[in-house]
Design a protein around this motif. Structure first.
Motif, PDB file in Angstrom:
ATOM      1  N   LEU A 106      -0.621  40.106   2.655  1.00 27.07           N
ATOM      2  CA  LEU A 106      -0.999  38.895   3.377  1.00 27.07           C
ATOM      3  C   LEU A 106       0.054  38.473   4.402  1.00 27.07           C
ATOM      4  N   GLY A 107       1.311  38.787   4.133  1.00 23.80           N
ATOM      5  CA  GLY A 107       2.392  38.410   5.035  1.00 23.80           C
ATOM      6  C   GLY A 107       3.637  38.060   4.245  1.00 23.80           C
ATOM      7  N   THR A 108       4.571  37.370   4.893  1.00 24.48           N
ATOM      8  CA  THR A 108       5.822  36.974   4.242  1.00 24.48           C
ATOM      9  C   THR A 108       5.963  35.462   4.272  1.00 24.48           C
ATOM     10  N   TYR A 109       6.620  34.938   3.252  1.00 22.29           N
ATOM     11  CA  TYR A 109       6.743  33.484   3.091  1.00 22.29           C
ATOM     12  C   TYR A 109       7.510  32.886   4.262  1.00 22.29           C
ATOM     13  N   PRO A 110       7.030  31.748   4.785  1.00 13.64           N
ATOM     14  CA  PRO A 110       7.686  31.151   5.948  1.00 13.64           C
ATOM     15  C   PRO A 110       8.889  30.297   5.563  1.00 13.64           C
ATOM     16  N   GLY A 111       9.754  30.069   6.537  1.00 17.42           N
ATOM     17  CA  GLY A 111      10.853  29.136   6.325  1.00 17.42           C
ATOM     18  C   GLY A 111      12.174  29.588   6.907  1.00 17.42           C
ATOM     19  N   VAL A 112      13.138  28.686   6.830  1.00 20.30           N
ATOM     20  CA  VAL A 112      14.508  28.950   7.266  1.00 20.30           C
ATOM     21  C   VAL A 112      15.310  29.398   6.054  1.00 20.30           C
ATOM     22  N   VAL A 113      16.078  30.453   6.207  1.00 24.27           N
ATOM     23  CA  VAL A 113      16.952  30.905   5.118  1.00 24.27           C
ATOM     24  C   VAL A 113      18.142  29.963   5.037  1.00 24.27           C
ATOM     25  N   ARG A 114      18.278  29.267   3.925  1.00 29.15           N
ATOM     26  CA  ARG A 114      19.376  28.321   3.707  1.00 29.15           C
ATOM     27  C   ARG A 114      20.175  28.751   2.476  1.00 29.15           C
ATOM     28  N   ARG A 115      21.453  28.466   2.485  1.00 27.61           N
ATOM     29  CA  ARG A 115      22.218  28.588   1.244  1.00 27.61           C
ATOM     30  C   ARG A 115      21.716  27.516   0.294  1.00 27.61           C
ATOM     31  N   TYR A 116      21.434  27.913  -0.935  1.00 29.58           N
ATOM     32  CA  TYR A 116      20.810  26.979  -1.863  1.00 29.58           C
ATOM     33  C   TYR A 116      21.713  25.788  -2.173  1.00 29.58           C
ATOM     34  N   ASP A 117      23.021  26.029  -2.321  1.00 30.39           N
ATOM     35  CA  ASP A 117      23.920  24.913  -2.616  1.00 30.39           C
ATOM     36  C   ASP A 117      24.027  23.953  -1.432  1.00 30.39           C
ATOM     37  N   ASP A 118      23.954  24.484  -0.189  1.00 25.43           N
ATOM     38  CA  ASP A 118      23.950  23.612   0.989  1.00 25.43           C
ATOM     39  C   ASP A 118      22.678  22.768   1.034  1.00 25.43           C
ATOM     40  N   TYR A 119      21.571  23.374   0.649  1.00 22.31           N
ATOM     41  CA  TYR A 119      20.310  22.634   0.614  1.00 22.31           C
ATOM     42  C   TYR A 119      20.391  21.487  -0.391  1.00 22.31           C
ATOM     43  N   LEU A 120      20.920  21.764  -1.574  1.00 24.39           N
ATOM     44  CA  LEU A 120      21.008  20.730  -2.606  1.00 24.39           C
ATOM     45  C   LEU A 120      21.913  19.576  -2.186  1.00 24.39           C
ATOM     46  N   SER A 121      23.023  19.895  -1.512  1.00 22.39           N
ATOM     47  CA  SER A 121      23.969  18.849  -1.118  1.00 22.39           C
ATOM     48  C   SER A 121      23.594  18.171   0.194  1.00 22.39           C
ATOM     49  N   GLY A 122      22.640  18.738   0.924  1.00 27.16           N
ATOM     50  CA  GLY A 122      22.263  18.188   2.218  1.00 27.16           C
ATOM     51  C   GLY A 122      20.835  17.695   2.260  1.00 27.16           C
ATOM     52  N   LYS A 123      19.925  18.541   2.639  1.00 30.19           N
ATOM     53  CA  LYS A 123      18.540  18.132   2.896  1.00 30.19           C
ATOM     54  C   LYS A 123      17.845  17.575   1.664  1.00 30.19           C
ATOM     55  N   TYR A 124      18.115  18.142   0.493  1.00 26.84           N
ATOM     56  CA  TYR A 124      17.418  17.697  -0.710  1.00 26.84           C
ATOM     57  C   TYR A 124      17.662  16.214  -0.977  1.00 26.84           C
ATOM     58  N   GLY A 125      18.895  15.754  -0.718  1.00 24.96           N
ATOM     59  CA  GLY A 125      19.198  14.340  -0.932  1.00 24.96           C
ATOM     60  C   GLY A 125      18.462  13.431   0.030  1.00 24.96           C
ATOM     61  N   LYS A 126      18.202  13.920   1.243  1.00 20.22           N
ATOM     62  CA  LYS A 126      17.521  13.106   2.257  1.00 20.22           C
ATOM     63  C   LYS A 126      15.999  13.242   2.169  1.00 20.22           C
ATOM     64  N   ALA A 127      15.534  14.418   1.779  1.00 21.65           N
ATOM     65  CA  ALA A 127      14.090  14.692   1.741  1.00 21.65           C
ATOM     66  C   ALA A 127      13.753  15.490   0.492  1.00 21.65           C
ATOM     67  N   PRO A 128      13.800  14.848  -0.691  1.00 22.53           N
ATOM     68  CA  PRO A 128      13.577  15.587  -1.951  1.00 22.53           C
ATOM     69  C   PRO A 128      12.196  16.220  -2.044  1.00 22.53           C
ATOM     70  N   GLN A 129      11.227  15.687  -1.291  1.00 24.81           N
ATOM     71  CA  GLN A 129       9.877  16.258  -1.330  1.00 24.81           C
ATOM     72  C   GLN A 129       9.829  17.672  -0.769  1.00 24.81           C
ATOM     73  N   SER A 130      10.872  18.057  -0.023  1.00 27.31           N
ATOM     74  CA  SER A 130      10.915  19.417   0.524  1.00 27.31           C
ATOM     75  C   SER A 130      10.998  20.474  -0.575  1.00 27.31           C
ATOM     76  N   ALA A 131      11.477  20.083  -1.772  1.00 25.10           N
ATOM     77  CA  ALA A 131      11.619  21.028  -2.880  1.00 25.10           C
ATOM     78  C   ALA A 131      10.276  21.588  -3.332  1.00 25.10           C
ATOM     79  N   GLU A 132       9.188  20.863  -3.025  1.00 27.51           N
ATOM     80  CA  GLU A 132       7.854  21.321  -3.434  1.00 27.51           C
ATOM     81  C   GLU A 132       7.514  22.667  -2.802  1.00 27.51           C
ATOM     82  N   TYR A 133       8.044  22.927  -1.600  1.00 25.45           N
ATOM     83  CA  TYR A 133       7.717  24.158  -0.885  1.00 25.45           C
ATOM     84  C   TYR A 133       8.908  25.116  -0.769  1.00 25.45           C
TER      85      TYR A 133
END
Length: 225
Positions: free
Chosen positions: A86-113
């Protein structure tokens, strides 16, 4: 020296003349060089990944999911055989620890995807800077101007459509008891891709479903009753 630019009777000096006559030219060149380097790095590193293989984009459609609290789901609009990529999963490759300390705190709903790779070092994030899933992922990160740079550069990289990576595959839900999976993800840690493949024949109108694995938070699946 490059020739000056002429606009009717108005003569504008060339860039090279301007820099030769500018006492701050070395500093100007340094600033321009740093800005160009930064823009290029952001456009490459924060670019969106993900593809819908060209043979099948019209074979997929989004519609309300049959999964409780599943939002939009992804359905087969034509029959497809087992083994179809079908294809490959979309998105930006992020370091997981950077995501947790950055975007996740500002937009926790992003974790759903968010798709976390099995080594827990990197993850794919298809959501925008507000943590919402749009029809296309344009890339970007928490770095200054990254979202603006990536949205502009996505039009060059992806051309048609919405100018970014199609996020259809992020709509595939997990089945509830009584329904089975018809899609399996194949992880490539070297390329940092997740390829989706059908594990059985699917019929027209069937919802595409897969197992999210043992680390996914399923609390949103609970009904309100």
């Amino acid at each position: 020296i490059l020739p000056p630019i002429s606009l009717g009777q108005l003569q504008l000096p060339s860039v090279s003349e301007y820099l030769l006559n500018d006492p701050n030219a070395p500093l100007t060149l340094q600033i321009l060089s740093v800005a160009a380097t930064y823009t290029t790095l952001v456009a490459v590193l924060d670019r969106p990944r993900g593809t819908i293989l060209s043979n099948y984009p019209h074979y997929l459609t989004k519609s309300p999911s049959q999964i409780p609290n599943g939002g939009l789901g992804l359905y087969a609009s034509h029959p497809m055989p087992s083994g179809t990529i079908l294809g490959t999963y979309p998105g930006v490759v992020r370091r997981y620890d950077d995501y947790l300390s950055g975007k996740y705190g500002k937009a926790p709903q992003s974790a759903e995807y968010l798709w976390r790779f099995s080594d827990n070092i990197f993850a794919l994030d298809p959501t925008n800077n507000l943590g919402l899933l749009e029809d296309y992922c344009y890339g970007g990160s928490d770095y200054p101007l990254s979202n603006v740079i990536c949205r502009l550069s996505s039009g060059v990289l992806y051309g048609g459509g919405g100018g970014g990576a199609n996020t259809m595959l992020a709509r595939i839900n997990e089945p509830v008891p009584g329904l089975d999976c018809n899609v399996t993800p194949v992880e490539d840690l070297t390329k940092r891709t997740i390829t989706f493949r059908l594990i059985r024949d699917v019929y027209e109108g069937e919802e595409l479903l897969m197992d999210y694995g043992t680390t996914y938070d399923r609390s949103r699946y609970q009904s309100d009753d």
